[in-house]
Design an enzyme around this catalytic site. Structure first.
Site, PDB file in Angstrom:
ATOM      1  N   SER A 118      15.297  -2.905 -31.852  1.00 11.55           N
ATOM      2  CA  SER A 118      15.823  -4.102 -32.511  1.00 11.55           C
ATOM      3  C   SER A 118      16.805  -3.717 -33.608  1.00 11.55           C
ATOM      4  O   SER A 118      16.581  -2.740 -34.337  1.00 11.55           O
ATOM      5  CB  SER A 118      14.673  -4.916 -33.112  1.00 11.55           C
ATOM      6  OG  SER A 118      15.176  -5.956 -33.934  1.00 11.55           O
ATOM      7  N   TYR A 142       7.275  -6.667 -38.470  1.00 10.31           N
ATOM      8  CA  TYR A 142       7.818  -6.564 -37.113  1.00 10.31           C
ATOM      9  C   TYR A 142       8.878  -5.479 -37.038  1.00 10.31           C
ATOM     10  O   TYR A 142       8.824  -4.582 -36.192  1.00 10.31           O
ATOM     11  CB  TYR A 142       8.411  -7.901 -36.659  1.00 10.31           C
ATOM     12  CG  TYR A 142       9.393  -7.729 -35.527  1.00 10.31           C
ATOM     13  CD1 TYR A 142       8.961  -7.344 -34.261  1.00 10.31           C
ATOM     14  CD2 TYR A 142      10.766  -7.903 -35.732  1.00 10.31           C
ATOM     15  CE1 TYR A 142       9.864  -7.144 -33.225  1.00 10.31           C
ATOM     16  CE2 TYR A 142      11.672  -7.704 -34.703  1.00 10.31           C
ATOM     17  CZ  TYR A 142      11.217  -7.320 -33.449  1.00 10.31           C
ATOM     18  OH  TYR A 142      12.113  -7.102 -32.431  1.00 10.31           O
ATOM     19  N   LYS A 146       9.141  -1.535 -35.086  1.00 11.09           N
ATOM     20  CA  LYS A 146      10.212  -1.024 -34.221  1.00 11.09           C
ATOM     21  C   LYS A 146      10.752   0.305 -34.753  1.00 11.09           C
ATOM     22  O   LYS A 146      10.966   1.264 -33.999  1.00 11.09           O
ATOM     23  CB  LYS A 146      11.337  -2.054 -34.120  1.00 11.09           C
ATOM     24  CG  LYS A 146      11.000  -3.271 -33.286  1.00 11.09           C
ATOM     25  CD  LYS A 146      10.819  -2.910 -31.812  1.00 11.09           C
ATOM     26  CE  LYS A 146      10.688  -4.133 -30.929  1.00 11.09           C
ATOM     27  NZ  LYS A 146      10.554  -3.796 -29.500  1.00 11.09           N
TER      28      LYS A 146
END
Length: 250
Positions: A118, A142, A146
């Site tokens: 991402s 989040y 990643k």
């Protein structure tokens, strides 16, 4: 390349990658627990229902499909507010379970991985622009999962068996759209992104609200870049096919 394992292959991006593979004559083997993915996206495809950290399931997959050549890892939880509220859940789902997946891949000699990462891991800049050389600064649980997984994968390629383990990581913002032949699309029927809200407003005949008044843009509203999911899926497959090329060491 004959077969490719796709984790999260019933989701928005994974299912579109599977469609592109089929168009190239490559068989996708989909692993998805259907907690977010849609069952109709795996109809008439090789589908294995279950968790990416289930060692017994992964052993069975590789026993039944010993000709899997590589893995596209798309399985992840991706909702930023949810990650803030449930950080341990996100670290377990996105990081801990991926470590278990990698252990199984290494055990079965399937050591080429395309990781769907991402662009949220980039540090914010004054003008809101980033490129591949921008600093990294993940600002949510989040995003940190990643970034952490990129670091895990990097270490994996330098550890025991490093001559075999190869990883390509793709970072991107805001995928939208659907498979060009409408075989798959968004798995979330109530999307929160701008395109989804535009469609919702059109369908329901309600106003579409543009937010932001002080961004450095012509009218002060925010601007976001989007990438069509078909282009993104093509990029994932192009990365897969590049594993057979010589990649210079760091």
């Amino acid at each position: 390349m004959r077969k490719v394992l796709i984790t999260g292959g019933a989701g928005f991006i994974g299912s579109t990658v599977a469609s592109v593979l089929l168009d190239r004559g490559i068989t996708p083997v989909v692993l998805d627990d259907l907690s977010k993915g849609r069952a109709e996206f795996v109809e008439n495809r090789v589908f294995c229902g279950g968790d990416i950290a289930d060692a017994a399931l992964l052993d069975r997959i590789f026993t039944e499909h010993p000709d899997i050549d590589a893995t596209v890892h798309c399985a992840a939880r991706i909702v930023v507010p949810e990650s803030v509220a449930k950080p341990l859940f996100y670290y377990r789902e996105n990081v801990a379970k991926t470590v278990e997946l990698l252990d199984a891949l290494q055990r079965h000699g399937c050591t080429r991985v395309v990781f769907s990462s991402s662009a949220s891991i980039y540090a914010p800049t004054p003008d809101g622009r980033v490129d591949e050389d921008s600093a990294l600064e993940a600002n949510s649980p989040y995003a940190r999962t990643k970034l952490m997984m990129e670091q895990v994968l990097q270490d994996w390629t330098r550890g025991e068996g490093a001559e075999r383990q190869r990883v390509i990581t793709l970072r991107y913002f805001n995928p939208v759209g659907a498979d060009s032949r409408l075989r798959t699309g968004l798995q979330n029927l109530n999307p929160s992104h701008a395109l989804g809200k535009l469609i919702e407003a059109h369908t329901e005949g309600t106003p579409f609200t543009v937010t932001g008044v002080d961004w450095p843009t012509r009218d002060g509203s925010g601007i976001r870049d989007y990438v069509h999911v078909q282009d993104l899926a093509e990029a994932h497959v192009a990365a897969l096919l590049r594993f057979d090329e010589v990649i210079a060491p760091d």
